[in-house]
Scaffold this motif. Sequence first.
Motif, mmCIF file in Angstrom:
data_model
loop_
_atom_site.group_PDB
_atom_site.id
_atom_site.type_symbol
_atom_site.label_atom_id
_atom_site.label_comp_id
_atom_site.label_asym_id
_atom_site.label_seq_id
_atom_site.Cartn_x
_atom_site.Cartn_y
_atom_site.Cartn_z
ATOM 1 N N GLY A 117 0.821 -1.211 0.000
ATOM 2 C CA GLY A 117 0.000 0.000 0.000
ATOM 3 C C GLY A 117 0.850 1.255 0.000
ATOM 4 N N TYR A 118 1.906 1.267 0.806
ATOM 5 C CA TYR A 118 2.806 2.412 0.852
ATOM 6 C C TYR A 118 3.479 2.620 -0.505
ATOM 7 C CZ TYR A 118 6.863 5.267 1.868
ATOM 8 O OH TYR A 118 7.814 6.254 1.826
ATOM 9 N N GLN A 119 3.951 1.547 -1.097
ATOM 10 C CA GLN A 119 4.640 1.678 -2.386
ATOM 11 C C GLN A 119 3.697 2.161 -3.482
ATOM 12 O OE1 GLN A 119 6.601 -2.142 -2.787
ATOM 13 N NE2 GLN A 119 8.233 -1.530 -1.381
ATOM 14 N N ARG A 120 2.433 1.735 -3.438
ATOM 15 C CA ARG A 120 1.438 2.256 -4.401
ATOM 16 C C ARG A 120 1.186 3.742 -4.157
ATOM 17 N NH1 ARG A 120 -1.184 -2.530 -3.357
ATOM 18 N NH2 ARG A 120 -2.590 -1.485 -1.918
ATOM 19 N N ALA A 121 1.059 4.128 -2.884
ATOM 20 C CA ALA A 121 0.811 5.535 -2.555
ATOM 21 C C ALA A 121 1.998 6.407 -2.968
ATOM 22 C CB ALA A 121 0.528 5.695 -1.066
ATOM 23 N N GLN A 122 3.203 5.916 -2.796
ATOM 24 C CA GLN A 122 4.396 6.672 -3.186
ATOM 25 C C GLN A 122 4.470 6.861 -4.699
ATOM 26 O OE1 GLN A 122 5.264 8.245 -0.327
ATOM 27 N NE2 GLN A 122 7.338 8.079 -1.066
ATOM 28 N N ILE B 161 9.976 -0.635 4.647
ATOM 29 C CA ILE B 161 8.794 -0.307 3.863
ATOM 30 C C ILE B 161 9.139 -0.044 2.395
ATOM 31 C CG2 ILE B 161 8.819 2.197 4.244
ATOM 32 C CD1 ILE B 161 5.732 1.842 4.846
ATOM 33 N N ASN B 162 10.400 0.235 2.118
ATOM 34 C CA ASN B 162 10.799 0.545 0.740
ATOM 35 C C ASN B 162 11.614 -0.575 0.094
ATOM 36 O OD1 ASN B 162 13.022 0.852 2.342
ATOM 37 N ND2 ASN B 162 13.722 2.737 1.392
ATOM 38 N N CYS B 163 11.583 -1.786 0.652
ATOM 39 C CA CYS B 163 12.381 -2.867 0.065
ATOM 40 C C CYS B 163 11.707 -3.407 -1.195
ATOM 41 C CB CYS B 163 12.642 -3.967 1.077
ATOM 42 S SG CYS B 163 11.182 -4.789 1.648
ATOM 43 N N GLN B 164 12.504 -4.117 -1.999
ATOM 44 C CA GLN B 164 12.032 -4.631 -3.283
ATOM 45 C C GLN B 164 11.632 -6.095 -3.118
ATOM 46 O OE1 GLN B 164 14.840 -3.683 -6.456
ATOM 47 N NE2 GLN B 164 15.737 -2.158 -5.092
#
Length: 158
Positions: free
Chosen positions: A32-37, A68-71
């Motif tokens: 969700g965080y990665q989509r929001a970013q 939260i920003n890992c691949q």
Amino acid sequence: MEKISTTEPDWSREYCTTFWQPSKQLLRAIRGYQRAQASTGFIATLRAKWWVFCHRFWSVICACDIPINCQIGGGLLLTHPVGVVIHPDAIIGPNCLILQNTTIVGGVVLGGHVDIGAGAKIIAPVAIGDDARIGANAVVTKPVAAGTTVVGIPARVI
């Protein structure tokens, strides 16, 4: 038994069926965080903040350190996420399985459908091939070829 793909993520492995599935909720917060970013605007900023809150909550509940920003490729399965530590520069392929108390350092590239046993440590920037298996408590310091199983300290092919 159906073969698990090394290239196509099986998103059903991450789908939450009930509220109290901490590992799946943690992955949901990361996604969700990665989509929001990736989005722009005020609402996207609010959503990103919400997902950061959720990530922190579920990280404490799971007692793990997955940035939260890992691949992470789709279909990651964390059956017991306690003690899992993943460096933000590590790349996790699709449909991997990571068990409890596992450490993955920066520069590690996991292929698709890699199974990592409990307590395993990948402590060097190496590539792990598709369909590889890393045994419980193994310490990996060298690359692992696709389709092989490694065990021991230091890890060796069996």
